[in-house]
Design an enzyme around this catalytic site. Structure first.
Site, PDB file in Angstrom:
ATOM      1  N   ASN A   1       2.025  20.332 -21.203  1.00 51.36           N
ATOM      2  CA  ASN A   1       1.874  19.254 -22.405  1.00 51.36           C
ATOM      3  C   ASN A   1       1.875  20.258 -23.643  1.00 51.36           C
ATOM      4  OD1 ASN A   1       1.016  16.958 -20.884  1.00 51.36           O
ATOM      5  ND2 ASN A   1      -1.011  17.938 -20.533  1.00 51.36           N
TER       6      ASN A   1
ATOM      7  N   GLU B   1      12.497  18.708 -24.308  1.00 53.94           N
ATOM      8  CA  GLU B   1      11.940  19.336 -23.113  1.00 53.94           C
ATOM      9  C   GLU B   1      12.298  20.296 -22.528  1.00 53.94           C
ATOM     10  OE1 GLU B   1       8.941  17.820 -22.095  1.00 53.94           O
ATOM     11  OE2 GLU B   1       9.032  15.739 -22.972  1.00 53.94           O
TER      12      GLU B   1
ATOM     13  N   HIS C   1       2.660  13.362 -29.160  1.00 52.92           N
ATOM     14  CA  HIS C   1       2.090  12.052 -28.919  1.00 52.92           C
ATOM     15  C   HIS C   1       1.435  11.265 -29.952  1.00 52.92           C
ATOM     16  CE1 HIS C   1       1.796  13.161 -24.287  1.00 52.92           C
ATOM     17  NE2 HIS C   1       2.655  12.308 -24.426  1.00 52.92           N
TER      18      HIS C   1
ATOM     19  N   HIS D   1       2.913  18.498 -26.760  1.00 54.11           N
ATOM     20  CA  HIS D   1       2.710  16.930 -26.562  1.00 54.11           C
ATOM     21  C   HIS D   1       1.284  16.471 -27.389  1.00 54.11           C
ATOM     22  CE1 HIS D   1       5.728  17.722 -23.699  1.00 54.11           C
ATOM     23  NE2 HIS D   1       5.773  16.155 -23.404  1.00 54.11           N
TER      24      HIS D   1
ATOM     25  N   LYS E   1       4.467  11.537 -11.356  1.00 59.49           N
ATOM     26  CA  LYS E   1       3.343  10.503 -12.291  1.00 59.49           C
ATOM     27  C   LYS E   1       4.309   9.219 -12.661  1.00 59.49           C
ATOM     28  CE  LYS E   1       0.998  13.728 -15.194  1.00 59.49           C
ATOM     29  NZ  LYS E   1       0.873  14.232 -16.578  1.00 59.49           N
TER      30      LYS E   1
ATOM     31  N   LYS F   1       9.424  23.103 -13.557  1.00 62.02           N
ATOM     32  CA  LYS F   1       8.381  22.114 -13.374  1.00 62.02           C
ATOM     33  C   LYS F   1       7.886  21.940 -11.900  1.00 62.02           C
ATOM     34  CE  LYS F   1       6.862  17.733 -14.293  1.00 62.02           C
ATOM     35  NZ  LYS F   1       6.869  16.251 -15.015  1.00 62.02           N
TER      36      LYS F   1
ATOM     37  N   HIS G   1      10.437  10.338 -27.743  1.00 63.41           N
ATOM     38  CA  HIS G   1       9.329  11.275 -27.052  1.00 63.41           C
ATOM     39  C   HIS G   1       9.880  12.760 -27.309  1.00 63.41           C
ATOM     40  CE1 HIS G   1       6.365  12.877 -24.395  1.00 63.41           C
ATOM     41  NE2 HIS G   1       7.346  13.317 -23.748  1.00 63.41           N
TER      42      HIS G   1
ATOM     43  N   ARG H   1       0.879  -1.294   0.036  1.00 60.44           N
ATOM     44  CA  ARG H   1       0.044  -0.082   0.019  1.00 60.44           C
ATOM     45  C   ARG H   1       0.851   1.486   0.047  1.00 60.44           C
ATOM     46  NH1 ARG H   1      -3.348  -3.031   3.541  1.00 60.44           N
ATOM     47  NH2 ARG H   1      -5.052  -4.088   2.466  1.00 60.44           N
TER      48      ARG H   1
ATOM     49  N   GLU I   1      -2.859  17.509 -12.313  1.00 62.82           N
ATOM     50  CA  GLU I   1      -3.400  18.206 -13.653  1.00 62.82           C
ATOM     51  C   GLU I   1      -4.711  18.376 -13.871  1.00 62.82           C
ATOM     52  OE1 GLU I   1      -0.745  16.244 -16.844  1.00 62.82           O
ATOM     53  OE2 GLU I   1      -2.466  16.604 -18.276  1.00 62.82           O
TER      54      GLU I   1
ATOM     55  N   ARG J   1      -1.555  22.548 -14.445  1.00 61.63           N
ATOM     56  CA  ARG J   1      -0.124  21.595 -14.914  1.00 61.63           C
ATOM     57  C   ARG J   1      -0.408  21.297 -16.417  1.00 61.63           C
ATOM     58  NH1 ARG J   1       1.687  16.279 -11.370  1.00 61.63           N
ATOM     59  NH2 ARG J   1       3.271  15.623 -12.982  1.00 61.63           N
TER      60      ARG J   1
HETATM   61  N1  LIG Z   1       6.440  10.016 -15.422  1.00 62.64           N
HETATM   62  C1  LIG Z   1       6.286  11.150 -16.212  1.00 62.64           C
HETATM   63  O1  LIG Z   1       5.944  12.086 -15.904  1.00 62.64           O
HETATM   64  C2  LIG Z   1       6.846  10.685 -17.649  1.00 62.64           C
HETATM   65  C3  LIG Z   1       7.269  11.946 -18.369  1.00 62.64           C
HETATM   66  C4  LIG Z   1       7.816  11.703 -19.468  1.00 62.64           C
HETATM   67  C5  LIG Z   1       8.018  10.385 -20.051  1.00 62.64           C
HETATM   68  N2  LIG Z   1       7.934   9.395 -19.173  1.00 62.64           N
HETATM   69  C6  LIG Z   1       8.176   8.167 -19.543  1.00 62.64           C
HETATM   70  O2  LIG Z   1       9.439   7.964 -19.747  1.00 62.64           O
HETATM   71  C7  LIG Z   1       9.859   7.080 -20.654  1.00 62.64           C
HETATM   72  C8  LIG Z   1      10.879   7.489 -21.505  1.00 62.64           C
HETATM   73  O3  LIG Z   1      12.101   7.833 -20.620  1.00 62.64           O
HETATM   74  P1  LIG Z   1      13.705   8.002 -21.065  1.00 62.64           P
HETATM   75  O4  LIG Z   1      13.633   8.781 -22.394  1.00 62.64           O
HETATM   76  O5  LIG Z   1      14.466   8.429 -20.102  1.00 62.64           O
HETATM   77  O6  LIG Z   1      14.063   6.411 -21.813  1.00 62.64           O
HETATM   78  P2  LIG Z   1      14.586   5.238 -21.081  1.00 62.64           P
HETATM   79  O7  LIG Z   1      14.485   5.329 -19.595  1.00 62.64           O
HETATM   80  O8  LIG Z   1      13.926   4.106 -22.002  1.00 62.64           O
HETATM   81  O9  LIG Z   1      16.045   5.221 -21.161  1.00 62.64           O
HETATM   82  C9  LIG Z   1      16.674   5.464 -22.457  1.00 62.64           C
HETATM   83  C10 LIG Z   1      17.815   4.188 -22.793  1.00 62.64           C
HETATM   84  O10 LIG Z   1      19.203   5.020 -22.394  1.00 62.64           O
HETATM   85  C11 LIG Z   1      19.737   4.084 -21.395  1.00 62.64           C
HETATM   86  N3  LIG Z   1      20.235   4.933 -20.187  1.00 62.64           N
HETATM   87  C12 LIG Z   1      19.783   5.565 -19.296  1.00 62.64           C
HETATM   88  N4  LIG Z   1      20.734   6.425 -18.499  1.00 62.64           N
HETATM   89  C13 LIG Z   1      21.918   6.234 -19.287  1.00 62.64           C
HETATM   90  C14 LIG Z   1      23.075   6.771 -19.051  1.00 62.64           C
HETATM   91  N5  LIG Z   1      23.446   7.709 -18.208  1.00 62.64           N
HETATM   92  N6  LIG Z   1      24.150   6.480 -19.775  1.00 62.64           N
HETATM   93  C15 LIG Z   1      23.864   5.454 -20.817  1.00 62.64           C
HETATM   94  N7  LIG Z   1      22.419   4.856 -21.292  1.00 62.64           N
HETATM   95  C16 LIG Z   1      21.414   5.278 -20.430  1.00 62.64           C
HETATM   96  C17 LIG Z   1      18.383   3.346 -20.693  1.00 62.64           C
HETATM   97  O11 LIG Z   1      19.144   1.983 -20.044  1.00 62.64           O
HETATM   98  C18 LIG Z   1      17.575   2.940 -21.868  1.00 62.64           C
HETATM   99  O12 LIG Z   1      18.168   1.974 -22.957  1.00 62.64           O
HETATM  100  C19 LIG Z   1       8.621   6.594 -21.377  1.00 62.64           C
HETATM  101  O13 LIG Z   1       8.097   5.553 -21.041  1.00 62.64           O
HETATM  102  C20 LIG Z   1       7.768   7.878 -21.007  1.00 62.64           C
HETATM  103  O14 LIG Z   1       6.436   7.238 -20.939  1.00 62.64           O
HETATM  104  C21 LIG Z   1       7.248   9.633 -17.958  1.00 62.64           C
HETATM  105 ZN   LIG Z   2       7.133  15.247 -22.292  1.00 61.87          ZN
END
Ligand SMILES: NC(=O)c1ccc[n+]([C@@H]2O[C@H](COP(=O)([O-])OP(=O)(O)OC[C@H]3O[C@@H](n4cnc5c(N)ncnc54)[C@H](O)[C@@H]3O)[C@@H](O)[C@H]2O)c1
Ligand SMILES: [Zn+2]
Length: 356
Positions: free
Chosen positions: A242, A185, A249, A245, A143, A224, A262, A121, A234, A238
């Site tokens: 987006n 971003e 998206h 986005h 999030k 942020k 992204h 929980r 949101e 907030r």
């Molecule tokens: N929760 C939120 O508010 C929010 C906001 C935006 C995006 N997201 C989510 O985030 C995800 C995308 O995240 P991302 O772009 O960070 O991609 P990711 O987490 O897939 O990382 C990209 C790649 O880089 C590698 N990597 C990470 N850090 C590294 C480093 N320092 N050196 C070498 N390799 C490294 C990872 O192992 C992976 O293969 C999506 O699933 C998206 O939906 C969430």
């Molecule tokens: Zn984004």
């Protein structure tokens, strides 16, 4: 150390930003160590890059520490992986006092955050973001999300971490394309909140080798944090986060995940939103040019021809649409974003001409 506060009453927490900070993790969180189990959730490649060092650092400082790895990519954001991590936590003897350290990009942060929100929980967790996107975006605001067959991030919770620890030095091993995606971003924060930050970013992008990541990350996190502090769930303000986005998206879904990053899709989406804002006379031609020229400094992928009619269904089913009414984020002056319900389908289709 630069510390920024996310102000959410009893759920408030700090974001620490400093080069070399990862090596100081044990001392930063030592006052939270009451003999409980600490679980690093990460990916094996990241454990090899810096996770094992962190693990040893914590062990040496007397933390009862273990780690769990997730696969690389969106596959990790599944109910199967979620359930596997939960079981592993029970096997490792975790309980309600356990603290999770999410060490990775947005994928790790989303899964580890959701695990933290629901294991027994809810247990405490820290975000230790390792991609630029995660440092300025996904690690802040609480999030969390998993994907199901019907769509991305359809399962999740808003569950705030205890703290966010950002070490910009970690970016040295991040592939350049991932860095540029994160910069999309960062440009967004300038566009929606601070015109002079946007102009700084634009000049910093002239020479990526000397880009001041620590400064840009800190400013982005401040923005942020300020936005999230006003509207955690949101409901209203907030939404401006987006910006770019809606089309972004839709491009990700239309092209297929993995075809465009992204941050790249968001950068392209911001060009469309800038076009619409200018068309509606909310920003001047000159200001839109400042935005589009800044975005043009990112090496964005060239897109196949995209038929507006094929993209529209994705835009209409965007999560930001409520009761069939789409909330489209526009600029009302550069550095000031608003959410509008007055953007027509025709205008969106017309804006797609900036894609090529
Ligand atoms: N929760 C939120 O508010 C929010 C906001 C935006 C995006 N997201 C989510 O985030 C995800 C995308 O995240 P991302 O772009 O960070 O991609 P990711 O987490 O897939 O990382 C990209 C790649 O880089 C590698 N990597 C990470 N850090 C590294 C480093 N320092 N050196 C070498 N390799 C490294 C990872 O192992 C992976 O293969 C999506 O699933 C998206 O939906 C969430
Ligand atoms: Zn984004």
């Amino acid at each position: 150390m630069n510390s920024i506060k996310v102000n959410l009453g009893v759920r408030s927490y700090p974001i620490h930003v400093q080069s070399g900070l990862l090596k100081e993790t044990a001392s930063i969180i030592s006052d939270q160590n009451n003999g409980q189990k600490w679980i690093i959730i990460s990916q094996y490649n990241l454990m090899e890059l810096f996770g094992f060092n962190l693990f040893n650092q914590l062990k040496d400082a007397g933390f009862d520490c273990n780690f769990i790895t997730l696969p690389v990519g969106e596959v990790a954001k599944s109910l199967n992986e979620f359930s596997r991590v939960m079981s592993q936590m029970v096997e490792l003897g975790c309980d309600r006092k356990t603290t999770i350290l999410a060490l990775g990009g947005g994928v790790v942060g989303d899964v580890a955050g959701f695990v933290a929100s629901s294991f027994m929980r809810g247990v405490e967790y820290y975000q230790i973001p390792t991609t630029l996107l995660a440092m300025v975006d996904s690690s802040i605001g609480g999030k969390t999300g998993l994907n199901i067959a019907e769509g991305k991030n359809l399962v999740g919770a808003i569950y705030q971490p205890k703290g966010v620890l950002i070490d910009p030095d970690i970016l040295k091993s991040l592939p350049q394309e991932e860095v540029f995606a994160g910069l999309g971003e960062i440009i967004k924060y300038g566009a929606i909140w601070d015109k002079s930050f946007l102009s700084d970013i634009s000049s910093w992008l002239e020479n990526i080798d000397s880009f001041p990541f620590e400064e840009a990350i800190s400013r982005s996190c401040q923005i942020k944090a300020e936005v999230v502090s006003k509207d955690e769930r949101e409901n209203d303000s907030r939404r401006i986060l987006n910006f770019g986005h809606t089309v972004g998206h839709a491009l990700e879904s239309h092209l297929g995940y993995g075809k465009i990053r992204h941050g790249e899709a968001v950068a392209i989406g911001m060009k469309c939103a800038g076009f619409i804002s200018e068309k509606l006379k909310m920003i001047s031609k000159e200001d839109n040019l400042i935005l589009s020229k800044t975005i043009a400094k990112l090496p964005l992928p060239s897109l196949p021809h995209i038929n507006g009619s094929h993209l529209m269904p994705f835009i209409k089913t965007d999560k930001k649409s409520e009761k069939g009414i789409l909330n489209f984020v526009l600029l009302d002056g550069l550095g000031n974003a608003i959410s509008s319900t007055a953007v027509t389908e025709e205008l969106i289709k017309e804006s797609l001409k900036v894609l090529h």
